[in-house]
Motif scaffolding. Structure first.
Motif, PDB file in Angstrom:
ATOM      1  N   ASP A   5      75.251  39.013  12.042  1.00 56.26           N
ATOM      2  CA  ASP A   5      76.403  39.764  11.061  1.00 56.26           C
ATOM      3  C   ASP A   5      75.746  41.120  10.937  1.00 56.26           C
ATOM      4  O   ASP A   5      74.987  41.145  10.058  1.00 56.26           O
ATOM      5  N   ALA A   6      76.218  41.954  11.444  1.00 58.46           N
ATOM      6  CA  ALA A   6      75.502  43.282  11.711  1.00 58.46           C
ATOM      7  C   ALA A   6      75.520  44.051  10.389  1.00 58.46           C
ATOM      8  O   ALA A   6      74.425  44.260   9.918  1.00 58.46           O
ATOM      9  N   PHE A   7      76.522  44.077   9.586  1.00 60.00           N
ATOM     10  CA  PHE A   7      76.415  44.820   8.234  1.00 60.00           C
ATOM     11  C   PHE A   7      75.982  44.160   7.063  1.00 60.00           C
ATOM     12  O   PHE A   7      75.695  44.815   6.103  1.00 60.00           O
TER      13      PHE A   7
ATOM     14  N   ASN B  98      81.408  42.739   9.984  1.00 59.08           N
ATOM     15  CA  ASN B  98      81.221  43.177  11.449  1.00 59.08           C
ATOM     16  C   ASN B  98      80.388  42.354  12.232  1.00 59.08           C
ATOM     17  O   ASN B  98      79.262  42.877  12.718  1.00 59.08           O
ATOM     18  N   PRO B  99      80.811  41.043  12.741  1.00 57.34           N
ATOM     19  CA  PRO B  99      80.089  40.191  13.544  1.00 57.34           C
ATOM     20  C   PRO B  99      80.162  40.888  15.059  1.00 57.34           C
ATOM     21  O   PRO B  99      81.006  41.577  15.413  1.00 57.34           O
ATOM     22  N   ARG B 100      78.676  40.872  15.491  1.00 58.91           N
ATOM     23  CA  ARG B 100      78.685  41.520  16.776  1.00 58.91           C
ATOM     24  C   ARG B 100      77.991  40.419  17.744  1.00 58.91           C
ATOM     25  O   ARG B 100      78.647  40.068  18.720  1.00 58.91           O
TER      26      ARG B 100
ATOM     27  N   SER C 133      71.278  46.026  10.883  1.00 60.69           N
ATOM     28  CA  SER C 133      72.295  46.158  11.928  1.00 60.69           C
ATOM     29  C   SER C 133      71.967  45.443  13.142  1.00 60.69           C
ATOM     30  O   SER C 133      71.857  45.956  14.200  1.00 60.69           O
ATOM     31  N   PRO C 134      71.482  44.090  13.046  1.00 61.89           N
ATOM     32  CA  PRO C 134      71.138  43.253  14.303  1.00 61.89           C
ATOM     33  C   PRO C 134      72.597  43.317  15.200  1.00 61.89           C
ATOM     34  O   PRO C 134      73.602  43.003  14.799  1.00 61.89           O
ATOM     35  N   TYR C 135      72.123  43.584  16.345  1.00 60.17           N
ATOM     36  CA  TYR C 135      73.273  43.536  17.498  1.00 60.17           C
ATOM     37  C   TYR C 135      73.522  42.397  18.299  1.00 60.17           C
ATOM     38  O   TYR C 135      73.975  41.281  18.028  1.00 60.17           O
TER      39      TYR C 135
END
Length: 351
Positions: A331-333, A315-317, A38-40
């Motif tokens: 690209d978190a998920f 869920n791009p963050r 889950s990279p933010y």
């Protein structure tokens, strides 16, 4: 006869780093050998090294231009300053890097800790500002209080800006750790000067070379602009939805993070629309990449590399852009770092 050649660009999405295992993982390595969880937030330095706030792993990762992933700080869940792997973080969100290679991260798990941490190029972690107590207090270092800080950015003079989401304010931190309120007051929506302006749970913040500060005003579904003197205006956005257009004609759905290029174009991760949006300095909003996943038109994420809106994110963050116009997205998920590359094409019209 003559041939008219027009240069244009298409945007190709590829995986820069991360295997994308289900639920994430943790491995240092090259490209898709590496694993994230889950990279933010992500940031970029002058040498095009990418820094990642690896939220699920509670670590700060570094990716070279050759896609070599290493860990520069962090270990297990907790709070501890110190060198490299001895340091501990709670929940990592925003990340920024200054001209000297110092990395700043927001460490903000609910009411337990709301701190801005600093990592030197040698990996030493210290606390720049904030404490265990959630609140809204200006002050120096650990005397200051934040509530749910998310995005972070740093200007050319080393001043740090944070999206203090729980307080709906944008706070400014001097290199010496002196925290002041730059803009915002109570929850709401209002343009204006400094504390006369209102935001609603802002999540992202970026600083242009001009000194203008851009804010992903997430709760208001808008992108706001703050001049160096603190004047807040609305660049784009209106009600929740999805629409390209100019200014208030455009719509977003949970704009999360943003970045600014040398021409002061703003790039936004429009998280719940599963898209990366681009906004020119005069407020023209277009879709750079991304589309809905296969769920009957609902903005559900997935994973697919490809050209422009053929690509799919989940869920791009975080988002950053390099000097060549390459855009990097956490690209978190999908537990990956994706790269969007502008590729020149020639269109010929022979007559």
């Amino acid at each position: 006869s003559w041939l008219s050649l027009v240069n244009s660009s298409i945007y190709n999405v590829t995986t820069f780093a991360g295997l994308g295992t289900y639920g994430g993982g943790f491995i240092d390595g090259v490209g898709t050998v590496a694993q994230f969880s889950s990279p933010y937030g992500i940031a970029i330095d002058a040498s095009n090294n990418i820094y990642v706030a690896d939220l699920g792993n509670r670590k700060i990762r570094k990716i070279t231009p050759a896609s070599v992933v290493t860990t520069i700080a962090g270990s297990t869940y907790g709070y501890l300053d110190g060198p490299g792997a001895s340091a501990k973080f709670f929940d990592l969100y925003g990340i920024a890097v200054d001209a000297s290679g110092n990395v700043y991260v927001t460490d903000s798990p609910g009411d337990w800790a709301n701190r801005v941490r600093k990592i030197t190029p040698s990996g030493d972690v210290s606390t720049l500002a904030g404490s265990d107590t959630a609140g809204s207090v200006d002050g120096t270092g650990m005397n200051a209080q934040f509530s749910g800080i998310l995005g972070v950015a740093v200007d050319a003079s080393g001043n740090i800006y944070v999206a203090d989401s729980g307080n709906s304010r944008i706070r400014k931190i001097s290199p010496a750790g002196v925290v002041t309120t730059f803009a915002g007051s109570s929850f709401g929506y209002a343009d204006g000067l400094g504390v006369a302006a209102q935001f609603w749970n802002p999540a992202g913040v970026a600083v242009a070379a001009s000194g203008n500060v851009y804010v992903a005003d997430t709760g208001n579904q808008k992108i706001r602009k703050i001049t160096p003197s603190g004047v807040v205006t609305t660049l784009a956005g209106s009600t929740v939805g999805f629409a390209d257009g100019i200014g208030a004609a455009a719509q977003f759905n949970y704009p999360n993070s943003l970045t600014v290029d040398a021409q002061e174009n703003v790039y936004v991760t429009d998280e719940k629309n599963q898209r990366i949006r681009k906004i020119t300095s005069d407020g023209v909003v277009t879709t750079l990449s991304g589309s809905f996943g296969n769920n009957n038109g609902y903005p559900f994420g997935g994973f697919l590399n490809g050209v422009a809106t053929d690509a799919i994110f989940h869920n791009p963050r975080g988002v950053v852009v390099d000097a060549s116009g390459n855009v990097y997205v956490s690209d978190a998920f999908n537990h990956r770092i994706r790269r969007i590359t502008p590729e020149k094409i020639l269109m010929g019209d022979a007559k």
